[in-house]
Motif scaffolding. Structure first.
Motif, PDB file in Angstrom:
ATOM      1  N   ARG A 115       0.686  -1.267  -0.129  1.00 16.00           N
ATOM      2  CA  ARG A 115       0.013   0.048  -0.091  1.00 16.00           C
ATOM      3  C   ARG A 115       0.689   1.104   0.157  1.00 16.00           C
ATOM      4  NH1 ARG A 115      -5.322  -1.191   1.177  1.00 16.00           N
ATOM      5  NH2 ARG A 115      -5.666  -3.095   2.398  1.00 16.00           N
ATOM      6  N   ARG A 116       1.782   1.314   0.854  1.00 19.85           N
ATOM      7  CA  ARG A 116       2.631   2.438   0.816  1.00 19.85           C
ATOM      8  C   ARG A 116       3.400   2.753  -0.280  1.00 19.85           C
ATOM      9  NH1 ARG A 116       2.897   4.518   6.227  1.00 19.85           N
ATOM     10  NH2 ARG A 116       2.291   3.352   7.644  1.00 19.85           N
ATOM     11  N   ILE A 117       3.938   1.833  -0.972  1.00 19.71           N
ATOM     12  CA  ILE A 117       5.091   2.035  -2.088  1.00 19.71           C
ATOM     13  C   ILE A 117       4.210   1.892  -3.290  1.00 19.71           C
ATOM     14  CG2 ILE A 117       7.060   1.360  -0.866  1.00 19.71           C
ATOM     15  CD1 ILE A 117       6.807  -1.249  -2.096  1.00 19.71           C
ATOM     16  N   ARG A 118       3.194   0.993  -3.780  1.00 17.49           N
ATOM     17  CA  ARG A 118       2.187   1.052  -4.859  1.00 17.49           C
ATOM     18  C   ARG A 118       1.146   1.538  -4.853  1.00 17.49           C
ATOM     19  NH1 ARG A 118       4.656  -3.165  -7.765  1.00 17.49           N
ATOM     20  NH2 ARG A 118       3.303  -2.497  -9.522  1.00 17.49           N
ATOM     21  N   GLY A 119       0.426   1.999  -3.678  1.00 16.24           N
ATOM     22  CA  GLY A 119      -1.022   2.512  -3.871  1.00 16.24           C
ATOM     23  C   GLY A 119      -1.974   1.460  -3.592  1.00 16.24           C
ATOM     24  N   LEU A 120      -3.423   1.768  -3.716  1.00 17.23           N
ATOM     25  CA  LEU A 120      -4.259   0.772  -3.519  1.00 17.23           C
ATOM     26  C   LEU A 120      -4.176  -0.251  -4.492  1.00 17.23           C
ATOM     27  CD1 LEU A 120      -7.431   3.438  -3.752  1.00 17.23           C
ATOM     28  CD2 LEU A 120      -6.361   2.240  -1.494  1.00 17.23           C
ATOM     29  N   PRO A 121      -4.904  -1.431  -3.838  1.00 15.12           N
ATOM     30  CA  PRO A 121      -4.904  -2.795  -4.532  1.00 15.12           C
ATOM     31  C   PRO A 121      -5.461  -2.570  -6.126  1.00 15.12           C
ATOM     32  CG  PRO A 121      -5.688  -3.235  -2.311  1.00 15.12           C
ATOM     33  CD  PRO A 121      -5.451  -1.863  -2.563  1.00 15.12           C
ATOM     34  N   SER A 122      -6.555  -1.776  -6.065  1.00 16.28           N
ATOM     35  CA  SER A 122      -7.158  -1.455  -7.455  1.00 16.28           C
ATOM     36  C   SER A 122      -6.071  -0.591  -8.354  1.00 16.28           C
ATOM     37  CB  SER A 122      -8.416  -0.657  -7.326  1.00 16.28           C
ATOM     38  OG  SER A 122      -8.031   0.607  -6.718  1.00 16.28           O
ATOM     39  N   GLU A 123      -5.431   0.191  -7.771  1.00 15.09           N
ATOM     40  CA  GLU A 123      -4.389   1.165  -8.599  1.00 15.09           C
ATOM     41  C   GLU A 123      -3.131  -0.027  -9.235  1.00 15.09           C
ATOM     42  OE1 GLU A 123      -4.868   5.211  -6.283  1.00 15.09           O
ATOM     43  OE2 GLU A 123      -3.152   3.738  -5.736  1.00 15.09           O
ATOM     44  N   ILE A 124      -3.065  -0.944  -8.124  1.00 12.79           N
ATOM     45  CA  ILE A 124      -1.812  -1.987  -8.734  1.00 12.79           C
ATOM     46  C   ILE A 124      -2.330  -2.934  -9.700  1.00 12.79           C
ATOM     47  CG2 ILE A 124      -0.661  -4.113  -7.836  1.00 12.79           C
ATOM     48  CD1 ILE A 124      -0.551  -2.494  -4.916  1.00 12.79           C
ATOM     49  N   ALA A 125      -3.395  -3.303  -9.458  1.00 13.79           N
ATOM     50  CA  ALA A 125      -4.121  -4.110 -10.539  1.00 13.79           C
ATOM     51  C   ALA A 125      -4.439  -3.543 -11.778  1.00 13.79           C
ATOM     52  CB  ALA A 125      -5.636  -4.571 -10.149  1.00 13.79           C
ATOM     53  N   ALA A 126      -4.690  -2.245 -11.989  1.00 13.04           N
ATOM     54  CA  ALA A 126      -4.824  -1.439 -13.146  1.00 13.04           C
ATOM     55  C   ALA A 126      -3.487  -1.090 -13.891  1.00 13.04           C
ATOM     56  CB  ALA A 126      -5.233   0.069 -12.924  1.00 13.04           C
ATOM     57  N   GLN A 127      -2.371  -1.130 -13.000  1.00 12.10           N
ATOM     58  CA  GLN A 127      -0.943  -1.113 -13.484  1.00 12.10           C
ATOM     59  C   GLN A 127      -0.516  -2.403 -14.169  1.00 12.10           C
ATOM     60  OE1 GLN A 127       0.836   1.890 -14.085  1.00 12.10           O
ATOM     61  NE2 GLN A 127       2.224   0.469 -15.260  1.00 12.10           N
ATOM     62  N   LEU A 128      -0.805  -3.450 -13.326  1.00 16.67           N
ATOM     63  CA  LEU A 128      -0.751  -4.719 -13.673  1.00 16.67           C
ATOM     64  C   LEU A 128      -1.063  -5.145 -15.252  1.00 16.67           C
ATOM     65  CD1 LEU A 128       0.454  -7.645 -13.157  1.00 16.67           C
ATOM     66  CD2 LEU A 128      -1.708  -8.165 -12.322  1.00 16.67           C
ATOM     67  N   ARG A 129      -2.386  -4.566 -15.337  1.00 16.56           N
ATOM     68  CA  ARG A 129      -2.833  -4.961 -16.738  1.00 16.56           C
ATOM     69  C   ARG A 129      -1.989  -4.188 -17.815  1.00 16.56           C
ATOM     70  NH1 ARG A 129      -7.334  -3.109 -17.915  1.00 16.56           N
ATOM     71  NH2 ARG A 129      -7.858  -4.574 -19.475  1.00 16.56           N
ATOM     72  N   VAL A 130      -1.760  -2.973 -17.438  1.00 10.19           N
ATOM     73  CA  VAL A 130      -1.002  -2.177 -18.680  1.00 10.19           C
ATOM     74  C   VAL A 130       0.300  -2.668 -18.593  1.00 10.19           C
ATOM     75  CG1 VAL A 130       0.311   0.153 -18.917  1.00 10.19           C
ATOM     76  CG2 VAL A 130      -2.125   0.017 -17.754  1.00 10.19           C
ATOM     77  N   ASP A 131       0.987  -3.413 -17.617  1.00  7.55           N
ATOM     78  CA  ASP A 131       2.374  -3.700 -17.684  1.00  7.55           C
ATOM     79  C   ASP A 131       2.346  -5.166 -18.580  1.00  7.55           C
ATOM     80  OD1 ASP A 131       3.407  -1.629 -16.099  1.00  7.55           O
ATOM     81  OD2 ASP A 131       3.390  -2.821 -14.277  1.00  7.55           O
ATOM     82  N   VAL A 132       1.526  -6.066 -18.441  1.00  6.47           N
ATOM     83  CA  VAL A 132       1.479  -7.217 -18.978  1.00  6.47           C
ATOM     84  C   VAL A 132       1.144  -6.867 -20.528  1.00  6.47           C
ATOM     85  CG1 VAL A 132      -0.129  -9.264 -19.489  1.00  6.47           C
ATOM     86  CG2 VAL A 132       0.327  -8.637 -17.150  1.00  6.47           C
ATOM     87  N   MET A 133       0.466  -5.717 -20.996  1.00  2.00           N
ATOM     88  CA  MET A 133       0.097  -5.569 -22.327  1.00  2.00           C
ATOM     89  C   MET A 133       1.302  -4.894 -23.003  1.00  2.00           C
ATOM     90  SD  MET A 133      -1.591  -5.228 -25.177  1.00  2.00           S
ATOM     91  CE  MET A 133      -3.279  -6.028 -24.595  1.00  2.00           C
ATOM     92  N   GLU A 134       2.049  -4.028 -22.058  1.00  2.00           N
ATOM     93  CA  GLU A 134       3.308  -3.359 -22.756  1.00  2.00           C
ATOM     94  C   GLU A 134       4.367  -4.188 -22.989  1.00  2.00           C
ATOM     95  OE1 GLU A 134       3.973   0.091 -20.400  1.00  2.00           O
ATOM     96  OE2 GLU A 134       2.383   1.208 -21.271  1.00  2.00           O
ATOM     97  N   ARG A 135       4.711  -5.161 -21.884  1.00  2.00           N
ATOM     98  CA  ARG A 135       5.754  -6.085 -21.963  1.00  2.00           C
ATOM     99  C   ARG A 135       5.642  -7.304 -22.595  1.00  2.00           C
ATOM    100  NH1 ARG A 135       7.924  -6.007 -15.742  1.00  2.00           N
ATOM    101  NH2 ARG A 135       8.921  -7.768 -16.655  1.00  2.00           N
ATOM    102  N   VAL A 136       4.239  -7.988 -22.675  1.00  2.00           N
ATOM    103  CA  VAL A 136       4.030  -9.163 -23.123  1.00  2.00           C
ATOM    104  C   VAL A 136       3.158  -9.209 -24.392  1.00  2.00           C
ATOM    105  CG1 VAL A 136       3.596 -11.623 -22.787  1.00  2.00           C
ATOM    106  CG2 VAL A 136       4.595 -10.014 -20.930  1.00  2.00           C
ATOM    107  N   GLY A 137       2.551  -8.053 -24.567  1.00  2.00           N
ATOM    108  CA  GLY A 137       1.396  -7.640 -25.532  1.00  2.00           C
ATOM    109  C   GLY A 137      -0.057  -8.724 -25.516  1.00  2.00           C
ATOM    110  N   LEU A 138      -0.040  -9.100 -24.314  1.00  2.00           N
ATOM    111  CA  LEU A 138      -1.586  -9.796 -24.260  1.00  2.00           C
ATOM    112  C   LEU A 138      -2.378  -9.322 -23.373  1.00  2.00           C
ATOM    113  CD1 LEU A 138       0.372 -13.411 -23.649  1.00  2.00           C
ATOM    114  CD2 LEU A 138      -0.971 -12.507 -25.841  1.00  2.00           C
ATOM    115  N   PRO A 139      -3.878  -9.141 -23.519  1.00  2.00           N
ATOM    116  CA  PRO A 139      -4.532  -8.649 -22.687  1.00  2.00           C
ATOM    117  C   PRO A 139      -4.932  -9.825 -21.557  1.00  2.00           C
ATOM    118  CG  PRO A 139      -5.675  -9.995 -24.390  1.00  2.00           C
ATOM    119  CD  PRO A 139      -4.189  -9.916 -24.771  1.00  2.00           C
TER     120      PRO A 139
END
Length: 399
Positions: A115-139
């Motif tokens: 929480r302190r370094i990455r934010g809310l779980p919902s924010e971490i989840a949103a960034q995870l989706r972005v990272d998977v798409m940008e780094r691996v190219g998959l939804p």
């Protein structure tokens, strides 16, 4: 962040969308936005464009093409899917050290300590989706909830390419509105029993006394579903959990298959599974074969060896006996899929009872593994496989 953090659970369930088909669309731009079917005789995977037309996994290939005549059928490329899975799990582990893999395309992630370094779980989840798409190219779809069960349900409801957060104070409201089929363990048989009793939603299940469910479904299912209907799931995200079995399966087309063809498929599967076991330093004692017949019924049979092994020929001999025991059903119904797995895995390899295949101090299995490790998995083949098409095997999900 304050009190707002208390409204969100900290368990994420991340699940790649139409994984095999998405990899094909990623790697071949001409397939993007078009209905794609992976596998010919039997559908191993379908893109969402094909799913919207009614195509489903395990459906016969001919039936799928009747439903979706403009679908593009591509052969499976297991090496590509395996690499894509590794790349996605790298993203998971870069997000949090608390990752519990469920299969090659889904995992639970615990983010409560971020929480302190990455934010809310919902924010971490949103960034995870972005990272998977940008780094691996998959939804990928992600569910966020207080329990593993509800996070998994949330990711399924959010598909495709979605993110769904179930607030803690609204979790039962969300859960109880869902159909009973959303409960883990409710297949066709259990669903039929529940709906015959006019139990149609999870809320209907929650409204029942536990004893009523036990009387209707038996003690195992009754207690299990009563707990899930109230979102009682105390399981934590477990890191480093080792699978209890390793396996692979291969879908074969409809029509007549000779005993030689079936044996060749079985040989390839056992070869692959035993090699993976030796690479992982595991041995196992329970050999299981799973068959799907031409009428879509299934059969599972197993045999437990007196001692664990990772010896290819030992496992193959048992698998052949198990397959032979189903010869009559195969002849009557036909067969569309063969799966082999080895369970009761052990981390302490044991000496084989009869190490008769010793060559220069190393077993044949060890020599084969060494050559394949150095020159590639297809650099060395058995004589019966020469001149035959490669048979990519689909991993069986861990038990």
């Amino acid at each position: 962040m304050g009190e707002s953090t208390l409204t969100e659970g900290t368990v994420l369930h991340a699940d790649l969308d139409a994984f095999f088909a998405s990899v094909e669309q990623r790697d071949d731009p001409s397939l993007r936005g078009r209905p794609v079917i992976v596998g010919g005789g039997v559908v191993m995977a379908a893109s969402y464009e094909a799913k919207r037309a009614g195509v489903r996994t395990a459906m016969g290939g001919r039936q799928a093409l009747r439903i979706c005549s403009d679908a593009i059928v591509v052969p499976p490329r297991m090496h590509a899917y395996t690499q894509a899975s590794r790349d996605v799990f790298d993203v998971f582990h870069d997000t949090t050290p608390m990752v519990e893999g469920l299969s090659i395309d889904e995992a639970f992630l615990e983010v409560g300590g971020l929480r302190r370094i990455r934010g809310l779980p919902s924010e971490i989840a949103a960034q995870l989706r972005v990272d998977v798409m940008e780094r691996v190219g998959l939804p990928i779809s992600v569910g966020v909830a207080r329990t593993k069960y509800l996070a998994k349900v949330a990711s399924a409801v959010s598909k495709p390419e979605g993110l769904l957060v179930v607030p803690i104070e609204r979790e039962l409201h969300f859960l109880h509105a869902l159909p009973v089929e959303r409960l883990w363990g409710v297949g066709k048989v259990t669903s039929g029993k529940l709906r015959a009793a006019r139990i149609n939603t999870v809320g209907d299940v929650a409204a029942m006394y536990e004893g009523e469910l036990v009387q209707l479904l038996g003690p195992g299912s009754g207690h299990h579903l009563h707990a899930l209907a109230h979102n009682r799931d105390p399981r934590p995200v477990v890191v480093g959990k080792r699978r209890g079995s390793m396996g692979a399966q291969h879908a074969i087309g409809r029509g007549h298959h000779t005993a030689e063809e079936l044996d060749l498929t079985l040989l390839g599967l056992v070869d692959r599974v035993a090699g993976r076991m030796r690479t992982a330093g595991r041995t196992g004692s329970t050999v299981t074969i799973r068959l799907r017949f031409g009428d879509f019924t299934r059969s599972t049979s197993s045999h437990t060896l007196p001692r664990p092994t990772a010896h290819t020929l030992t496992i193959l001999d048992v698998a052949r006996q198990l397959l032979a025991s189903r010869a009559a059903a195969i002849a009557e119904k036909g067969i569309t899929l063969i799966g082999v797995s080895v369970g009761s895995l052990d981390d302490n390899p044991m000496q084989l009872a009869l190490p008769i295949d010793v060559v220069g101090g190393a077993t044949i299995d060890d020599a084969v593994d060494a050559i394949r490790d150095k020159f590639g998995s297809k650099s060395l083949r058995r004589a019966v496989q020469v001149g035959r098409p490669d048979r990519d095997a689909m991993p069986i999900l861990p038990d």
